[in-house]
Motif scaffolding. Sequence first.
Motif, short mmCIF file in Angstrom:
data_model
loop_
_atom_site.label_atom_id
_atom_site.label_comp_id
_atom_site.label_asym_id
_atom_site.label_seq_id
_atom_site.Cartn_x
_atom_site.Cartn_y
_atom_site.Cartn_z
N VAL A 1 12.65 -18.11 36.64
CA VAL A 1 11.61 -17.14 36.24
C VAL A 1 11.93 -15.76 36.80
N ILE A 2 12.36 -15.70 38.05
CA ILE A 2 12.71 -14.41 38.67
C ILE A 2 13.85 -13.74 37.91
N ASN A 3 14.88 -14.52 37.57
CA ASN A 3 16.01 -13.96 36.83
C ASN A 3 15.58 -13.46 35.45
N LYS A 4 14.75 -14.24 34.76
CA LYS A 4 14.27 -13.82 33.43
C LYS A 4 13.42 -12.56 33.54
N MET A 5 12.53 -12.52 34.54
CA MET A 5 11.69 -11.33 34.70
C MET A 5 12.53 -10.11 35.06
N ASN A 6 13.59 -10.33 35.83
CA ASN A 6 14.48 -9.23 36.20
C ASN A 6 15.23 -8.71 34.97
N LEU A 7 15.60 -9.61 34.08
CA LEU A 7 16.29 -9.19 32.85
C LEU A 7 15.33 -8.56 31.84
N MET A 8 14.07 -9.00 31.83
CA MET A 8 13.11 -8.55 30.83
C MET A 8 12.43 -7.24 31.18
N HIS A 9 12.52 -6.77 32.39
CA HIS A 9 11.69 -5.64 32.80
C HIS A 9 11.93 -4.38 31.98
N HIS A 10 13.11 -4.20 31.42
CA HIS A 10 13.38 -2.98 30.64
C HIS A 10 13.24 -3.20 29.13
N LEU A 11 12.89 -4.42 28.72
CA LEU A 11 12.74 -4.73 27.30
C LEU A 11 11.32 -4.46 26.81
N LYS A 12 11.21 -4.31 25.49
CA LYS A 12 9.89 -4.19 24.88
C LYS A 12 9.28 -5.58 24.78
N ILE A 13 7.96 -5.64 24.67
CA ILE A 13 7.26 -6.92 24.59
C ILE A 13 7.76 -7.73 23.40
N SER A 14 8.05 -7.07 22.29
CA SER A 14 8.50 -7.79 21.09
C SER A 14 9.89 -8.40 21.26
N GLU A 15 10.67 -7.91 22.21
CA GLU A 15 12.03 -8.41 22.42
C GLU A 15 12.12 -9.51 23.48
N CYS A 16 11.02 -9.83 24.12
CA CYS A 16 11.03 -10.77 25.26
C CYS A 16 10.84 -12.21 24.83
N GLU A 17 11.30 -13.09 25.71
CA GLU A 17 11.08 -14.54 25.56
C GLU A 17 9.72 -14.86 26.15
N ARG A 18 8.71 -14.46 25.47
CA ARG A 18 7.35 -14.59 25.99
C ARG A 18 6.89 -16.05 26.12
N PRO A 19 7.13 -16.92 25.18
CA PRO A 19 6.65 -18.31 25.33
C PRO A 19 7.18 -18.99 26.59
N LEU A 20 8.39 -18.69 26.99
CA LEU A 20 8.96 -19.30 28.18
C LEU A 20 8.14 -18.97 29.41
N ASN B 1 -1.27 -9.76 25.56
CA ASN B 1 -1.98 -9.99 24.30
C ASN B 1 -2.57 -8.71 23.73
N LYS B 2 -2.99 -7.80 24.60
CA LYS B 2 -3.65 -6.57 24.15
C LYS B 2 -2.68 -5.41 23.94
N ALA B 3 -1.52 -5.46 24.56
CA ALA B 3 -0.60 -4.32 24.55
C ALA B 3 0.10 -4.18 23.20
N ASN B 4 0.59 -2.99 22.99
CA ASN B 4 1.38 -2.69 21.81
C ASN B 4 2.74 -3.38 21.94
N LYS B 5 3.31 -3.83 20.86
CA LYS B 5 4.58 -4.57 20.91
C LYS B 5 5.74 -3.70 21.37
N SER B 6 5.58 -2.38 21.32
CA SER B 6 6.66 -1.49 21.77
C SER B 6 6.54 -1.14 23.25
N THR B 7 5.53 -1.65 23.93
CA THR B 7 5.36 -1.40 25.37
C THR B 7 6.47 -2.08 26.15
#
Length: 191
Positions: free
Chosen positions: A95-114, A153-159
């Motif tokens: 989880v730490i590694n995924k969060m570290n990789l995801m921090h600069h991505l947009k919400i729409s580009e993330c592996e959110r279900p994981l 859930n509330k944020a814009n997908k480009s956030t």
Amino acid sequence: MAFKEKIKENIFTSSVLLIISIPSVAVIILMFSSPHFIAGDQGLNAPFFWSLAGTFLSYCGLIFSSYAVYELRIISKRAYYKIRAPEICRELDDVINKMNLMHHLKISECERPLIITKIPTILISIKRFDNKALTKKAEDLNTLFNTINEQLNKANKSTIMKNLNNYWDFFGGISTMLDEIREYNKHLGAL
């Protein structure tokens, strides 16, 4: 931490000895001060002493069996921790590694279900450990996670993920939790 556990162990052992000795001393004092109260009209004879000895030994058996159940519970919780801790550490590391990789991505580009499915399961597993500090920290992290999930859930997908409130607090909390679990695992290995 080992010092506190030794103190708890000594207090518990002392209380077991007190539970055994107080009734024994009370019966002995009562027997010699007023034997008619204990033995009735029959007096102090051999069957009475055998009955008294049997009662005392059954009482001791009850106390020692309770103590054995208590110790078995502690051993089983330690075994559960030792079995589950390495797996939970791997999951937290992931989880730490995924969060570290995801921090600069947009919400729409993330592996959110994981993240949504994995983190609550890990936190529930941590709450099953017999460690109040880890349980409290897991509850705090669960609150932070729910806040982040609502924002997702509330944020814009480009956030961008790192712009979510509490993202870095949650990341730091997960990292601290991982370190604490590893340290507690080392502590249990020393016992």
